[in-house]
Design a protein around this motif. Sequence first.
Motif, short mmCIF file in Angstrom:
data_model
loop_
_atom_site.label_atom_id
_atom_site.label_comp_id
_atom_site.label_asym_id
_atom_site.label_seq_id
_atom_site.Cartn_x
_atom_site.Cartn_y
_atom_site.Cartn_z
N LEU B 232 29.34 102.25 32.38
CA LEU B 232 30.29 102.51 31.45
C LEU B 232 30.35 101.51 30.52
CD1 LEU B 232 32.92 103.79 34.09
CD2 LEU B 232 31.26 105.30 32.74
N ARG B 234 30.06 100.75 26.21
CA ARG B 234 30.38 101.40 25.14
C ARG B 234 28.89 101.87 24.39
NH1 ARG B 234 30.66 102.16 19.86
NH2 ARG B 234 32.45 103.32 19.04
N VAL B 247 36.22 102.19 25.36
CA VAL B 247 36.11 101.75 26.77
C VAL B 247 36.94 100.47 26.93
CG1 VAL B 247 34.79 100.91 28.49
CG2 VAL B 247 33.75 102.33 26.72
N PRO B 254 36.33 99.99 34.18
CA PRO B 254 36.49 100.17 32.86
C PRO B 254 37.10 101.49 32.68
CG PRO B 254 34.15 99.73 33.44
CD PRO B 254 34.75 99.94 34.85
N VAL B 256 37.67 104.91 30.19
CA VAL B 256 36.62 105.60 29.11
C VAL B 256 37.54 106.68 28.54
CG1 VAL B 256 34.83 106.70 28.41
CG2 VAL B 256 34.75 105.17 30.33
#
Lengths: 276, 263
Positions: B232, B234, B247, B254, B256
């Motif tokens: 995860l 960017r 993110v 994280p 999203v």
Amino acid sequence: MTYEIFTFGFMQRALTASIIIGALCSIIGVFVVLRGLSFIGAGTSHAAFAGVTFGYLTGVSPLGMAVLFGLGTVWIIHGLYQRGIMKLDVSIGMFYTFTMALAILFLGLMGTYNAEVYGFLFGSVLSVTAEDLTVMGWLASGVLALVLLFYKEFHFITFDQAMAEATGIAAGRFFFLLLNLIALTVVVSLKTVGALLVFAMIVIPAASAYQLGRTMLGMMGYAVVFGVGSAVGGVLLSYRFDLPSGATIVLLATALFFVAAALSPKRRTRAIVARP
Amino acid sequence: MTTNEDVIRFDRATIHYRDRVALHDITLGIRAGEFIGIIGPNGSGKTTLLKAILGLVPPVSGSVRVFDCACERLRCEHRARIGYLPQKDLVDPHFPITVAEAVMMGRYSSIGLFRYPGKADRAIVSEALTAVNMVAEAGTPLGELSGGQQQRVMIARALAQRPEVLLLDEPTTGIDTPTQHAIMELIRRLHRDLRLTILFVTHDINLISRVADRLILLNTRLFAAGPPSDVLRRDTLAQVYGKDIVVTDHGAAPYVIVGDHHA
């Protein structure tokens, strides 16, 4: 009506035929109704009738030809569908009319009017012979034995064919077998109810049972009661009032359907759920 | 990337679905007991990946091996070891079937041809219903249940197979949020208690990132596979979802936010 009619040989045969067909059609009908296969059965009945006319035209066994034409049509329709050439309903629609055209062609080629052939079209339960009964009995037993043997596989593919396949059941093969059993059921019932009406015997009692059954087995039980009831009742009424037997059976089955629909607990729950 | 301990192994597998490349050159190993989240946009091959594991779509090149067996040659008893929950479609609400019967269908393959369910199968069904907390509804017609309850029944059916691997295709889509969380909690508990290997396909990245050991990011090709914190990022997600992606660090994992990625 007196009890005397039950002593007549033709009436005993007619009632035996009604019981066999009422039970067989209803049980197969449960799969047809739940799996949405009504149209394929209707198509098969025309193919089987084309087989009968071909049999009379060429002097080969009409019933044997009915089996051949009925199964042959199912194989071709299934083959087209499986290869992705045609959607199921389109190929059925095509064969439905194609086989009827064949039947009309064979009738025309015969030249003379043959009452027996028309008996297969409109149904003539009172002319069922002992030999007919033997053939019907064997075919019906064969179909029912296969249903019993593969009940759980048919149960699964009727509910969810994709899921059945994912768990390792040969779903495609069982579906094909089911189509064959539908075709054989049509052939068994052809002489009694007639090609034009035979499919009503498969769909209507099962549709009535659908209103009442909570499990598939329960639905089969109801379907057999409705199917045998309307077949036997229809034969007796048609004899008493001198009505065409096939039509009387189907009209009685339809009347029972509306009674079942009115009494349906499913309809009641839906009404309750729909209320805010 | 793949080892001998893998229960599922894709080796340079390319898989077609309806005459189109659905998955291209996938190499991936999944170990016993892992909880895998499979993410990616619509049409990225997530469902095809599950179908390939089930042996329903064979690879056109490369190989897919499950329990060290070529997947398309998986015999039925192997397939019975994989529980599968397909994307929810509408159940005919009047189909005459009870909850217990629907769960029993999970046993059919193991029972085998020419035989009927026995006492042991009924015990497994009631065990599966207990696991999803639906014992009281055993005799209820399936159509009378809510969407979330039906989903529990379908999970119970998969459990009745006594699977080692559980494939879940969007099990939380189309049901309300509290039920989503309840189902997620149930799956987590099954993973822990039964030591199941789980492959969980979802659109909901944030729901899965908190529970999965590893995430697999698909878009026909395999873009990333690893712990949620690694996947995860960017720049990784942007390769698949485009630039409209945010993110944020939202506590432990994280968070999203995906823009319109359906185009």
